[in-house]
Design a protein around this motif. Sequence first.
Motif, PDB file in Angstrom:
ATOM      1  N   VAL A  56     -43.540  -7.555  14.768  1.00  0.00           N
ATOM      2  CA  VAL A  56     -42.392  -7.667  13.859  1.00  0.00           C
ATOM      3  C   VAL A  56     -42.874  -7.494  12.424  1.00  0.00           C
ATOM      4  O   VAL A  56     -43.991  -7.911  12.088  1.00  0.00           O
ATOM      5  N   ASP A  57     -42.068  -6.839  11.592  1.00  0.00           N
ATOM      6  CA  ASP A  57     -42.363  -6.704  10.167  1.00  0.00           C
ATOM      7  C   ASP A  57     -41.645  -7.812   9.407  1.00  0.00           C
ATOM      8  O   ASP A  57     -40.429  -7.989   9.541  1.00  0.00           O
ATOM      9  N   VAL A  58     -42.403  -8.562   8.619  1.00  0.00           N
ATOM     10  CA  VAL A  58     -41.868  -9.704   7.879  1.00  0.00           C
ATOM     11  C   VAL A  58     -41.839  -9.343   6.391  1.00  0.00           C
ATOM     12  O   VAL A  58     -42.873  -8.969   5.825  1.00  0.00           O
ATOM     13  N   PRO A  59     -40.677  -9.434   5.727  1.00  0.00           N
ATOM     14  CA  PRO A  59     -40.610  -9.102   4.302  1.00  0.00           C
ATOM     15  C   PRO A  59     -41.285 -10.163   3.444  1.00  0.00           C
ATOM     16  O   PRO A  59     -41.592 -11.270   3.915  1.00  0.00           O
ATOM     17  N   GLU A  60     -41.526  -9.831   2.202  1.00  0.00           N
ATOM     18  CA  GLU A  60     -42.085 -10.804   1.257  1.00  0.00           C
ATOM     19  C   GLU A  60     -41.177 -12.033   1.174  1.00  0.00           C
ATOM     20  O   GLU A  60     -39.952 -11.910   1.153  1.00  0.00           O
ATOM     21  N   GLN A  61     -41.788 -13.194   1.131  1.00  0.00           N
ATOM     22  CA  GLN A  61     -41.035 -14.444   1.047  1.00  0.00           C
ATOM     23  C   GLN A  61     -41.665 -15.343  -0.006  1.00  0.00           C
ATOM     24  O   GLN A  61     -42.888 -15.296  -0.232  1.00  0.00           O
ATOM     25  N   TYR A  62     -40.836 -16.157  -0.638  1.00  0.00           N
ATOM     26  CA  TYR A  62     -41.364 -17.197  -1.517  1.00  0.00           C
ATOM     27  C   TYR A  62     -41.299 -18.505  -0.739  1.00  0.00           C
ATOM     28  O   TYR A  62     -40.264 -18.845  -0.156  1.00  0.00           O
ATOM     29  N   VAL A  63     -42.421 -19.228  -0.710  1.00  0.00           N
ATOM     30  CA  VAL A  63     -42.487 -20.436   0.102  1.00  0.00           C
ATOM     31  C   VAL A  63     -42.906 -21.632  -0.744  1.00  0.00           C
ATOM     32  O   VAL A  63     -43.598 -21.480  -1.757  1.00  0.00           O
ATOM     33  N   ILE A  64     -42.453 -22.785  -0.330  1.00  0.00           N
ATOM     34  CA  ILE A  64     -43.038 -24.038  -0.813  1.00  0.00           C
ATOM     35  C   ILE A  64     -43.925 -24.551   0.306  1.00  0.00           C
ATOM     36  O   ILE A  64     -43.654 -24.329   1.496  1.00  0.00           O
ATOM     37  N   SER A  65     -45.012 -25.214  -0.056  1.00  0.00           N
ATOM     38  CA  SER A  65     -46.002 -25.546   0.974  1.00  0.00           C
ATOM     39  C   SER A  65     -46.664 -26.886   0.709  1.00  0.00           C
ATOM     40  O   SER A  65     -46.611 -27.432  -0.396  1.00  0.00           O
ATOM     41  N   GLU A  66     -47.312 -27.363   1.757  1.00  0.00           N
ATOM     42  CA  GLU A  66     -48.098 -28.600   1.699  1.00  0.00           C
ATOM     43  C   GLU A  66     -49.369 -28.367   2.509  1.00  0.00           C
ATOM     44  O   GLU A  66     -49.284 -27.989   3.682  1.00  0.00           O
ATOM     45  N   THR A  67     -50.518 -28.537   1.894  1.00  0.00           N
ATOM     46  CA  THR A  67     -51.797 -28.251   2.537  1.00  0.00           C
ATOM     47  C   THR A  67     -52.569 -29.543   2.777  1.00  0.00           C
ATOM     48  O   THR A  67     -52.587 -30.427   1.921  1.00  0.00           O
ATOM     49  N   ARG A  68     -53.209 -29.614   3.960  1.00  0.00           N
ATOM     50  CA  ARG A  68     -53.931 -30.841   4.305  1.00  0.00           C
ATOM     51  C   ARG A  68     -55.144 -30.505   5.175  1.00  0.00           C
ATOM     52  O   ARG A  68     -55.076 -29.631   6.033  1.00  0.00           O
ATOM     53  N   HIS A  69     -56.245 -31.194   4.939  1.00  0.00           N
ATOM     54  CA  HIS A  69     -57.392 -31.166   5.847  1.00  0.00           C
ATOM     55  C   HIS A  69     -57.160 -32.242   6.908  1.00  0.00           C
ATOM     56  O   HIS A  69     -57.003 -33.426   6.577  1.00  0.00           O
ATOM     57  N   LEU A  70     -57.148 -31.843   8.183  1.00  0.00           N
ATOM     58  CA  LEU A  70     -56.921 -32.817   9.253  1.00  0.00           C
ATOM     59  C   LEU A  70     -57.416 -32.250  10.571  1.00  0.00           C
ATOM     60  O   LEU A  70     -57.626 -31.050  10.721  1.00  0.00           O
ATOM     61  N   LEU A  71     -57.633 -33.157  11.545  1.00  0.00           N
ATOM     62  CA  LEU A  71     -58.151 -32.786  12.857  1.00  0.00           C
ATOM     63  C   LEU A  71     -57.001 -32.507  13.822  1.00  0.00           C
ATOM     64  O   LEU A  71     -55.842 -32.835  13.545  1.00  0.00           O
ATOM     65  N   ALA A  72     -57.334 -31.916  14.969  1.00  0.00           N
ATOM     66  CA  ALA A  72     -56.315 -31.459  15.908  1.00  0.00           C
ATOM     67  C   ALA A  72     -55.381 -32.581  16.351  1.00  0.00           C
ATOM     68  O   ALA A  72     -54.160 -32.383  16.449  1.00  0.00           O
ATOM     69  N   GLU A  73     -55.928 -33.778  16.610  1.00  0.00           N
ATOM     70  CA  GLU A  73     -55.064 -34.858  17.094  1.00  0.00           C
ATOM     71  C   GLU A  73     -54.087 -35.353  16.030  1.00  0.00           C
ATOM     72  O   GLU A  73     -53.086 -36.009  16.353  1.00  0.00           O
ATOM     73  N   GLU A  74     -54.366 -35.036  14.759  1.00  0.00           N
ATOM     74  CA  GLU A  74     -53.465 -35.443  13.683  1.00  0.00           C
ATOM     75  C   GLU A  74     -52.351 -34.430  13.420  1.00  0.00           C
ATOM     76  O   GLU A  74     -51.397 -34.732  12.714  1.00  0.00           O
ATOM     77  N   LEU A  75     -52.488 -33.235  13.986  1.00  0.00           N
ATOM     78  CA  LEU A  75     -51.557 -32.158  13.675  1.00  0.00           C
ATOM     79  C   LEU A  75     -50.098 -32.460  14.025  1.00  0.00           C
ATOM     80  O   LEU A  75     -49.217 -32.229  13.191  1.00  0.00           O
ATOM     81  N   PRO A  76     -49.768 -32.913  15.258  1.00  0.00           N
ATOM     82  CA  PRO A  76     -48.353 -33.049  15.608  1.00  0.00           C
ATOM     83  C   PRO A  76     -47.573 -33.927  14.636  1.00  0.00           C
ATOM     84  O   PRO A  76     -46.474 -33.552  14.201  1.00  0.00           O
ATOM     85  N   VAL A  77     -48.124 -35.081  14.291  1.00  0.00           N
ATOM     86  CA  VAL A  77     -47.410 -35.982  13.375  1.00  0.00           C
ATOM     87  C   VAL A  77     -47.299 -35.361  11.991  1.00  0.00           C
ATOM     88  O   VAL A  77     -46.244 -35.403  11.347  1.00  0.00           O
ATOM     89  N   TRP A  78     -48.403 -34.744  11.523  1.00  0.00           N
ATOM     90  CA  TRP A  78     -48.377 -34.159  10.177  1.00  0.00           C
ATOM     91  C   TRP A  78     -47.422 -32.974  10.097  1.00  0.00           C
ATOM     92  O   TRP A  78     -46.669 -32.835   9.126  1.00  0.00           O
ATOM     93  N   ILE A  79     -47.420 -32.106  11.090  1.00  0.00           N
ATOM     94  CA  ILE A  79     -46.520 -30.952  11.065  1.00  0.00           C
ATOM     95  C   ILE A  79     -45.074 -31.408  10.991  1.00  0.00           C
ATOM     96  O   ILE A  79     -44.278 -30.888  10.204  1.00  0.00           O
ATOM     97  N   ASP A  80     -44.720 -32.393  11.814  1.00  0.00           N
ATOM     98  CA  ASP A  80     -43.344 -32.897  11.800  1.00  0.00           C
ATOM     99  C   ASP A  80     -42.985 -33.483  10.439  1.00  0.00           C
ATOM    100  O   ASP A  80     -41.940 -33.161   9.861  1.00  0.00           O
ATOM    101  N   ALA A  81     -43.858 -34.337   9.899  1.00  0.00           N
ATOM    102  CA  ALA A  81     -43.556 -35.015   8.631  1.00  0.00           C
ATOM    103  C   ALA A  81     -43.531 -34.038   7.464  1.00  0.00           C
ATOM    104  O   ALA A  81     -42.611 -34.071   6.626  1.00  0.00           O
ATOM    105  N   SER A  82     -44.521 -33.159   7.372  1.00  0.00           N
ATOM    106  CA  SER A  82     -44.584 -32.237   6.240  1.00  0.00           C
ATOM    107  C   SER A  82     -43.443 -31.233   6.275  1.00  0.00           C
ATOM    108  O   SER A  82     -42.852 -30.904   5.230  1.00  0.00           O
ATOM    109  N   THR A  83     -43.107 -30.754   7.467  1.00  0.00           N
ATOM    110  CA  THR A  83     -41.992 -29.804   7.584  1.00  0.00           C
ATOM    111  C   THR A  83     -40.683 -30.449   7.153  1.00  0.00           C
ATOM    112  O   THR A  83     -39.877 -29.831   6.444  1.00  0.00           O
TER     113      THR A  83
END
Length: 291
Positions: free
Chosen positions: A132-159
């Motif tokens: 699929v071709d994705v057009p240019e987008q402007y995004v807001i973001s949140e970056t974090r250093h974390l381990l795999a077991e921390e991902l599910p909770v962080w993805i839900d909360a940050s999103t």
Amino acid sequence: MDPDPDPLLTIGEFAARARLSPKALRLYDRLGLLAPAYVDGATGYRYYRTAQVEDARTVVLLRRLGMPLAEIAGVVGLDGERAALAVAAYWAGVEERHAEQRTLAGYLRGRLSGRGSAMHETYQKDFPIEIVDVPEQYVISETRHLLAEELPVWIDASTRRLEEAAEAECGGAAGAPLVIYHSDVTQDSDGPAEACVPVRDAAAARAWAQAAGRQRGVDSRVEPAHRLAFTRITKAQVSYPQILAAFQAVEDWASREGLTITGPCREIYFAEWETTGPDDEVCDVAFPVSR
């Protein structure tokens, strides 16, 4: 005087009716699952009512369902409707765990069988690839250093935080949320990972990010136009490490097609997580590619 309509039974009599051993009844008493109706203070003998036979059989059935004793104690203390809901919630969790284990077993079979034609055929069947071709987008973001077991909770909360900010201050969301992995996130490697939400108002997004002062790794930026190779996976397949099979499938396909991977891998969450089941498709696993 009328005889007692529900006379006391000795532990032996009650065990025979409930099809349980006296040892099991003593354990259930100790754990608070099924207390005797009366305990003789002098002898310590336990006595039960015939009306408790149904409770005992319910405990047995819940044990056969695989429910831990600690959870059974909570269920037997509820009224009928709430107890039924508790069993339904428990079984939904069991089915989700089984779906995750099923996909993990498939992933492990693939890894252990080697990377020959059988592996290639499995990937083709389980992880069909699309472009699929994705057009240019402007995004807001949140970056974090974390381990795999921390991902599910962080993805839900940050999103959720980013989606709320998009609606309240950035003109609304302009696309599905995504998570970009700028380096490996495993049990031993902590990324970083970047959660992003495309927004409609770039100027408002820049102002929002500046006001946030980069707290929690908050930022706003342009996500350039790109071509994505992706495969669609179910909720059960999202769990680590089985999701690695999907990433591997996309990488292998790109290599066979003579494509170059031009950016970090990503997960695009197009479905509402809370309302989907383990076998529902919820996520695209993708890599930017070019020839």
